[in-house]
Scaffold this motif. Structure first.
Motif, PDB file in Angstrom:
ATOM      1  N   VAL A  39     -80.634 -67.181 -46.368  1.00 37.07           N
ATOM      2  CA  VAL A  39     -81.973 -67.752 -46.483  1.00 37.07           C
ATOM      3  C   VAL A  39     -82.044 -68.812 -47.578  1.00 37.07           C
ATOM      4  CG1 VAL A  39     -82.837 -65.984 -48.092  1.00 37.07           C
ATOM      5  CG2 VAL A  39     -84.432 -67.139 -46.540  1.00 37.07           C
ATOM      6  N   GLN A  40     -81.185 -68.709 -48.574  1.00 40.84           N
ATOM      7  CA  GLN A  40     -81.170 -69.698 -49.650  1.00 40.84           C
ATOM      8  C   GLN A  40     -80.673 -71.060 -49.167  1.00 40.84           C
ATOM      9  OE1 GLN A  40     -78.914 -67.280 -49.334  1.00 40.84           O
ATOM     10  NE2 GLN A  40     -76.967 -68.405 -49.266  1.00 40.84           N
ATOM     11  N   GLU A  41     -80.118 -71.113 -47.975  1.00 39.38           N
ATOM     12  CA  GLU A  41     -79.585 -72.357 -47.425  1.00 39.38           C
ATOM     13  C   GLU A  41     -80.653 -73.201 -46.731  1.00 39.38           C
ATOM     14  OE1 GLU A  41     -75.712 -73.189 -47.258  1.00 39.38           O
ATOM     15  OE2 GLU A  41     -76.530 -72.289 -49.096  1.00 39.38           O
ATOM     16  N   VAL A  42     -81.840 -72.649 -46.502  1.00 38.29           N
ATOM     17  CA  VAL A  42     -82.868 -73.377 -45.747  1.00 38.29           C
ATOM     18  C   VAL A  42     -83.184 -74.741 -46.366  1.00 38.29           C
ATOM     19  CG1 VAL A  42     -85.298 -73.340 -45.009  1.00 38.29           C
ATOM     20  CG2 VAL A  42     -83.849 -71.321 -44.672  1.00 38.29           C
ATOM     21  N   PRO A  43     -83.398 -74.845 -47.684  1.00 36.62           N
ATOM     22  CA  PRO A  43     -83.648 -76.186 -48.242  1.00 36.62           C
ATOM     23  C   PRO A  43     -82.494 -77.148 -47.999  1.00 36.62           C
ATOM     24  CG  PRO A  43     -84.256 -74.479 -49.829  1.00 36.62           C
ATOM     25  CD  PRO A  43     -83.512 -73.798 -48.720  1.00 36.62           C
ATOM     26  N   ARG A  44     -81.260 -76.635 -48.018  1.00 35.13           N
ATOM     27  CA  ARG A  44     -80.100 -77.495 -47.796  1.00 35.13           C
ATOM     28  C   ARG A  44     -80.029 -77.971 -46.345  1.00 35.13           C
ATOM     29  NH1 ARG A  44     -77.352 -73.008 -50.985  1.00 35.13           N
ATOM     30  NH2 ARG A  44     -77.542 -73.684 -53.147  1.00 35.13           N
ATOM     31  N   ILE A  45     -80.506 -77.136 -45.435  1.00 37.64           N
ATOM     32  CA  ILE A  45     -80.557 -77.555 -44.032  1.00 37.64           C
ATOM     33  C   ILE A  45     -81.544 -78.709 -43.870  1.00 37.64           C
ATOM     34  CG2 ILE A  45     -81.295 -76.844 -41.715  1.00 37.64           C
ATOM     35  CD1 ILE A  45     -78.516 -75.862 -42.435  1.00 37.64           C
ATOM     36  N   PHE A  46     -82.684 -78.629 -44.549  1.00 39.16           N
ATOM     37  CA  PHE A  46     -83.636 -79.749 -44.509  1.00 39.16           C
ATOM     38  C   PHE A  46     -83.006 -81.010 -45.098  1.00 39.16           C
ATOM     39  CE2 PHE A  46     -86.966 -76.634 -43.628  1.00 39.16           C
ATOM     40  CZ  PHE A  46     -87.808 -77.364 -42.790  1.00 39.16           C
ATOM     41  N   ASP A  47     -82.247 -80.861 -46.178  1.00 37.35           N
ATOM     42  CA  ASP A  47     -81.559 -82.017 -46.757  1.00 37.35           C
ATOM     43  C   ASP A  47     -80.570 -82.607 -45.749  1.00 37.35           C
ATOM     44  OD1 ASP A  47     -82.943 -81.560 -49.107  1.00 37.35           O
ATOM     45  OD2 ASP A  47     -81.272 -80.499 -50.085  1.00 37.35           O
TER      46      ASP A  47
ATOM     47  N   LEU B  67     -80.190 -78.850 -34.705  1.00 37.40           N
ATOM     48  CA  LEU B  67     -79.578 -77.693 -35.341  1.00 37.40           C
ATOM     49  C   LEU B  67     -80.266 -76.405 -34.930  1.00 37.40           C
ATOM     50  CD1 LEU B  67     -79.092 -78.966 -39.017  1.00 37.40           C
ATOM     51  CD2 LEU B  67     -77.491 -79.101 -37.091  1.00 37.40           C
ATOM     52  N   ARG B  68     -79.488 -75.322 -34.958  1.00 45.14           N
ATOM     53  CA  ARG B  68     -79.986 -73.960 -34.749  1.00 45.14           C
ATOM     54  C   ARG B  68     -79.515 -73.130 -35.944  1.00 45.14           C
ATOM     55  NH1 ARG B  68     -80.520 -72.554 -29.195  1.00 45.14           N
ATOM     56  NH2 ARG B  68     -79.504 -70.566 -29.610  1.00 45.14           N
ATOM     57  N   PHE B  69     -80.447 -72.412 -36.576  1.00 45.08           N
ATOM     58  CA  PHE B  69     -80.140 -71.687 -37.815  1.00 45.08           C
ATOM     59  C   PHE B  69     -80.784 -70.316 -37.718  1.00 45.08           C
ATOM     60  CE2 PHE B  69     -81.085 -70.266 -42.091  1.00 45.08           C
ATOM     61  CZ  PHE B  69     -80.043 -70.716 -42.881  1.00 45.08           C
ATOM     62  N   THR B  70     -80.000 -69.242 -37.911  1.00 47.36           N
ATOM     63  CA  THR B  70     -80.528 -67.880 -37.828  1.00 47.36           C
ATOM     64  C   THR B  70     -80.804 -67.339 -39.224  1.00 47.36           C
ATOM     65  OG1 THR B  70     -79.334 -67.456 -35.764  1.00 47.36           O
ATOM     66  CG2 THR B  70     -80.117 -65.546 -36.988  1.00 47.36           C
ATOM     67  N   LEU B  71     -82.057 -67.024 -39.497  1.00 50.81           N
ATOM     68  CA  LEU B  71     -82.494 -66.577 -40.819  1.00 50.81           C
ATOM     69  C   LEU B  71     -82.089 -65.134 -41.094  1.00 50.81           C
ATOM     70  CD1 LEU B  71     -86.104 -67.963 -40.399  1.00 50.81           C
ATOM     71  CD2 LEU B  71     -84.472 -68.849 -42.079  1.00 50.81           C
TER      72      LEU B  71
ATOM     73  N   LYS C 108     -92.107 -59.793 -47.120  1.00 50.24           N
ATOM     74  CA  LYS C 108     -92.373 -60.782 -48.165  1.00 50.24           C
ATOM     75  C   LYS C 108     -91.400 -61.948 -48.085  1.00 50.24           C
ATOM     76  CE  LYS C 108     -94.550 -57.696 -51.555  1.00 50.24           C
ATOM     77  NZ  LYS C 108     -94.462 -57.123 -52.931  1.00 50.24           N
ATOM     78  N   GLN C 109     -90.132 -61.633 -47.844  1.00 51.42           N
ATOM     79  CA  GLN C 109     -89.132 -62.693 -47.735  1.00 51.42           C
ATOM     80  C   GLN C 109     -89.413 -63.589 -46.538  1.00 51.42           C
ATOM     81  OE1 GLN C 109     -85.820 -59.952 -47.578  1.00 51.42           O
ATOM     82  NE2 GLN C 109     -85.089 -60.576 -49.609  1.00 51.42           N
ATOM     83  N   THR C 110     -89.834 -62.974 -45.435  1.00 51.86           N
ATOM     84  CA  THR C 110     -90.143 -63.763 -44.246  1.00 51.86           C
ATOM     85  C   THR C 110     -91.313 -64.697 -44.499  1.00 51.86           C
ATOM     86  OG1 THR C 110     -89.338 -61.983 -42.807  1.00 51.86           O
ATOM     87  CG2 THR C 110     -90.761 -63.650 -41.806  1.00 51.86           C
ATOM     88  N   ARG C 111     -92.351 -64.188 -45.129  1.00 50.03           N
ATOM     89  CA  ARG C 111     -93.509 -65.037 -45.421  1.00 50.03           C
ATOM     90  C   ARG C 111     -93.111 -66.207 -46.321  1.00 50.03           C
ATOM     91  NH1 ARG C 111     -98.381 -61.775 -44.299  1.00 50.03           N
ATOM     92  NH2 ARG C 111     -99.637 -63.059 -45.697  1.00 50.03           N
ATOM     93  N   ARG C 112     -92.268 -65.935 -47.309  1.00 44.33           N
ATOM     94  CA  ARG C 112     -91.844 -67.001 -48.210  1.00 44.33           C
ATOM     95  C   ARG C 112     -91.070 -68.087 -47.479  1.00 44.33           C
ATOM     96  NH1 ARG C 112     -90.915 -62.818 -52.190  1.00 44.33           N
ATOM     97  NH2 ARG C 112     -88.705 -62.734 -51.606  1.00 44.33           N
ATOM     98  N   VAL C 113     -90.144 -67.688 -46.608  1.00 47.74           N
ATOM     99  CA  VAL C 113     -89.328 -68.696 -45.951  1.00 47.74           C
ATOM    100  C   VAL C 113     -90.124 -69.453 -44.891  1.00 47.74           C
ATOM    101  CG1 VAL C 113     -88.320 -67.287 -44.091  1.00 47.74           C
ATOM    102  CG2 VAL C 113     -87.020 -69.186 -45.070  1.00 47.74           C
ATOM    103  N   VAL C 114     -91.053 -68.781 -44.219  1.00 47.57           N
ATOM    104  CA  VAL C 114     -91.898 -69.496 -43.256  1.00 47.57           C
ATOM    105  C   VAL C 114     -92.772 -70.515 -43.988  1.00 47.57           C
ATOM    106  CG1 VAL C 114     -93.767 -69.275 -41.562  1.00 47.57           C
ATOM    107  CG2 VAL C 114     -91.843 -67.675 -41.511  1.00 47.57           C
TER     108      VAL C 114
ATOM    109  N   VAL D 277     -71.059 -71.128 -46.696  1.00 52.09           N
ATOM    110  CA  VAL D 277     -71.828 -70.063 -46.040  1.00 52.09           C
ATOM    111  C   VAL D 277     -71.595 -70.080 -44.536  1.00 52.09           C
ATOM    112  CG1 VAL D 277     -74.155 -69.192 -45.570  1.00 52.09           C
ATOM    113  CG2 VAL D 277     -73.563 -70.025 -47.856  1.00 52.09           C
ATOM    114  N   ASN D 278     -71.649 -71.259 -43.942  1.00 51.94           N
ATOM    115  CA  ASN D 278     -71.470 -71.348 -42.499  1.00 51.94           C
ATOM    116  C   ASN D 278     -70.099 -70.831 -42.079  1.00 51.94           C
ATOM    117  OD1 ASN D 278     -72.320 -72.631 -39.747  1.00 51.94           O
ATOM    118  ND2 ASN D 278     -70.266 -73.406 -40.129  1.00 51.94           N
TER     119      ASN D 278
END
Length: 397
Positions: A191-199, A182-186, A231-237, A152-153
């Motif tokens: 957006v599906q990559e957010v959990p992987r960024i935490f990992d 890290l800096r990540f633009t949602l 809705k997507q923003t609320r979920r990812v936040v 993705v990156n």
């Protein structure tokens, strides 16, 4: 900038900022956002040149910069003025700031003048020698932009191998003892990559991550349809908050922030109230100190050619040029009508922003996003995801 770990996990208390008198010159870096004098943090896009071509680049960076860049001597004069004005932080950005051979010299010069120097980079050019050089001149922090893991990156960055090169740059910073994050633009494409960024934070032992909401500027203005809906923003936040809390509960210290959508502050507070969190009142106090969006007041930008902007996204609007007048003079000029309204924009916002009960905390959010969508810089920010009920209005049927 909303410090999720600071606020939700209680790593910062209101008393921490009060202990320093809330003056920029006295506050440590992690408390600067709670200052009372709001001296501007300044982004200097020192070049437009870049070795990558990111699809959401607000600067529309290219391999060769066509604009005339400030010389080293001009940059030193600019830094002299910023330091005398009381600017607490200078962020060297681009394009890719490592394209300029004088980056380390100018960062060191800023540090000698009493400012904190940080850089925003794609990380791919940070060799071991460069990391040691940046450490030696007193650089405080390196923010490396990633938009997901490898596949993705690299698609976002327009270059195969960009992810691996960036991770190598991160490791080089770590070996040199240089703080890196890290800096990540949602957006919808990653957006599906957010959990992987935490990992990744755990796997590579990265202490900090900033999740940026998309701002419609530069090439990012072509991605409006790819922005998250409400809705997507609320979920990812919520996901970001949950993962941050999980790390905290496991005793893993990570600094997690969201950036460029100040609705995150009220949203976090309202969640804490629903959960019966006893720290909700203290968080509200810190959010009031933060004041939300401060573009044109506590945040400014200088372009590669010396043009002064309210922030790095508002390049079509310049208040002057440091080649002609010092930044300090431009920034405090009472004759500029737009700059002065931005310093007190709560009186000028329209629609639901003007009626919002969180206006003092959000600060009207991003005016450049409102202008990009509606043509009116004072219209409501289209990226606000709070319901009418949450902002104190009746629910729309």
């Amino acid at each position: 900038m909303i410090g999720i770990s600071k606020l939700y996990c209680g790593t910062v208390e209101p008393s921490d900022a009060l202990r320093y008198g809330r003056r920029c010159k006295d506050l440590p870096s992690h408390l600067l956002q709670f200052s009372s004098d709001k001296k501007p943090v300044v982004v200097w896009n020192m070049t437009r040149a870049c070795n990558l071509k990111c699809i959401h680049c607000y600067a529309k960076a290219s391999e060769q910069s066509r604009e005339e860049e400030l010389t080293t001597r001009e940059a030193q004069s600019m830094l002299d003025d910023l330091a005398a004005f009381g600017v607490p932080v200078i962020l060297f950005s681009g394009g890719e700031p490592l394209f300029r051979e004088d980056l380390a010299d100018l960062a060191g010069y800023a540090v000698q003048k009493g400012m904190r120097a940080v850089i925003s980079t794609n990380g791919t050019l940070i060799t071991q020698d460069k990391a040691r050089e940046l450490k030696d001149v007193g650089l405080s922090y390196v923010g490396v932009s990633l938009d997901g893991l490898e596949e993705v990156n690299d698609r976002f960055r327009g270059k195969k191998g960009a992810f691996r090169a960036a991770v190598e740059g991160i490791r080089n910073c770590q070996e040199a003892g240089l703080k890196v994050g890290l800096r990540f633009t949602l957006n919808r494409m990653n957006v599906q990559e957010v959990p992987r960024i935490f990992d990744l934070l755990e796997e590579v032992d990265i202490p900090r991550v900033c999740f940026y909401h998309l701002v419609y500027a530069g090439r990012g203005s072509e991605l409006i349809e790819e922005d998250l809906d409400r809705k997507q923003t609320r979920r990812v936040v919520d996901l970001i908050i949950n993962r941050t809390k999980e790390l905290h509960n496991r005793g893993i210290a990570k600094e997690v922030l969201t950036v460029d959508n100040h609705a995150d502050g009220p949203y976090l507070y309202l969640r804490m109230v629903r959960e019966g969190n006893p720290r909700a009142k203290e968080v509200l106090e810190l959010l009031k100190m933060n004041e939300g969006n401060n573009s044109g007041k506590a945040f400014g930008c200088i372009s590669w050619d010396g043009s002064v902007h309210a922030d790095q996204f508002w390049r079509h609007l310049s208040f002057g040029n440091v080649r002609e007048r010092p930044f300090s003079e431009i920034w405090t000029d009472p004759s500029d009508p737009i700059l002065n309204t931005l310093k007190d924009k709560k009186k000028h916002v329209k629609g639901r922003c003007a009626l919002c009960s969180w206006l003092d905390i959000c600060g009207g959010n991003f005016r450049v996003r409102a202008e990009a969508v509606s043509g009116d810089m004072w219209a409501p920010d289209p990226a606000c995801y709070l319901t009418d009920h949450e902002i104190g209005l009746e629910e729309v049927p």
